[in-house]
Structures are given as structure tokens and as C-alpha cells.
Design a protein around this motif. Structure first.
Motif, short mmCIF file in Angstrom:
data_model
loop_
_atom_site.label_atom_id
_atom_site.label_comp_id
_atom_site.label_asym_id
_atom_site.label_seq_id
_atom_site.Cartn_x
_atom_site.Cartn_y
_atom_site.Cartn_z
N LYS A 77 65.81 15.56 56.97
CA LYS A 77 65.80 14.83 55.70
C LYS A 77 64.61 13.87 55.64
CE LYS A 77 68.61 11.89 52.74
NZ LYS A 77 69.87 11.17 52.58
N ALA A 78 64.39 13.13 56.72
CA ALA A 78 63.25 12.20 56.77
C ALA A 78 61.92 12.94 56.70
CB ALA A 78 63.32 11.35 58.05
N ASP A 138 65.39 15.27 62.48
CA ASP A 138 65.73 14.53 61.26
C ASP A 138 65.03 15.19 60.07
OD1 ASP A 138 66.45 12.75 59.31
OD2 ASP A 138 65.72 10.97 60.34
N TYR A 173 56.43 12.79 62.80
CA TYR A 173 57.86 13.08 62.85
C TYR A 173 58.10 14.24 63.80
CZ TYR A 173 58.20 10.23 58.68
OH TYR A 173 58.13 9.18 57.81
N GLN A 195 61.32 14.10 53.06
CA GLN A 195 60.93 12.94 52.24
C GLN A 195 59.49 12.53 52.52
OE1 GLN A 195 63.98 10.09 53.17
NE2 GLN A 195 65.34 10.84 51.57
#
Length: 111
Positions: free
Chosen positions: A53-54, A51, A39, A57
Motif C-alpha cells: 500500500k505504501a 508494504d 521502499y 502511494q
């Protein structure tokens, strides 16, 4: 005049750097023998999140977390930065992930 990279791309292979020139992602693949989830946390200057949030998670589900932090992947000459301060968003991202991923190993690779 060309600008020298601080490290090779996968196209250059490690021969140009006496076998020590793999990218961080390629090195992780070679060491673990598996395909890690990847990521992009912030832009290269560390000014904007991509990102978060991703990433949070994914960190909650991960067994181990590896961060690549530091300066841009180029350098005009050796030691051309004025200080070693990391961008605030990079540091903040590490803090957020550390909070979300309690008790998981976290590795920092400083570039």
C-alpha cells in the motif's frame, strides 16, 4: 570458507571492484544528486510483500520509479541458479505499480 557477495556493500567501497561496485541505491544518489525514497517491496526471496500500500502511494507521487529485481545478493559460484525466472511477487509488484503510476518512467535493474 567465505561466500563471495555478488556485489560490495557500501563498507567495501568501489575500489574492490575497479570503481564499479556501488549499491543500486548509492548509484541512484550519485547520478541524481538527490536522496530517493526507498521502499522494500518483497522479502529477498520474493515470497511476501512488505508494504504494498505504501509503495503504490509513493509510486503515484513519484516522478520516476526504479525497481531492483532478481536473485539474492550472494552467490557461491558463477551461474549457480537453475533458471532466470523472477519470483512471482516481484513481477506482480511491478505490474501493480505500473497500473498505479500511469505515464511515469519505470526503470528495471536486474540483479
Amino acid at each position: 570458507m567465505e561466500c563471495a557477495l555478488a556485489g560490495p556493500s557500501d563498507k567495501e567501497d568501489d575500489a574492490a571492484y575497479q570503481g564499479f561496485g556501488d549499491t543500486i541505491l548509492k548509484g541512484i544518489k550519485q547520478i541524481t544528486g538527490s536522496e530517493p525514497e526507498y521502499y522494500l517491496g518483497t522479502d529477498i526471496q520474493g515470497k511476501e510483500y512488505i508494504d504494498i500500500k505504501a509503495i503504490v502511494q509513493a509510486a503515484e507521487q513519484a516522478n520516476k520509479i526504479v525497481f531492483g529485481l532478481g536473485e539474492n545478493s550472494y552467490a557461491k559460484e558463477f551461474g549457480n541458479i537453475g533458471n532466470l525466472t523472477l519470483p512471482a511477487k516481484q513481477l506482480d509488484l511491478v505490474s501493480k505499480i505500473a497500473e498505479a503510476a500511469l505515464n511515469k518512467p519505470i526503470v528495471i535493474i536486474l540483479v
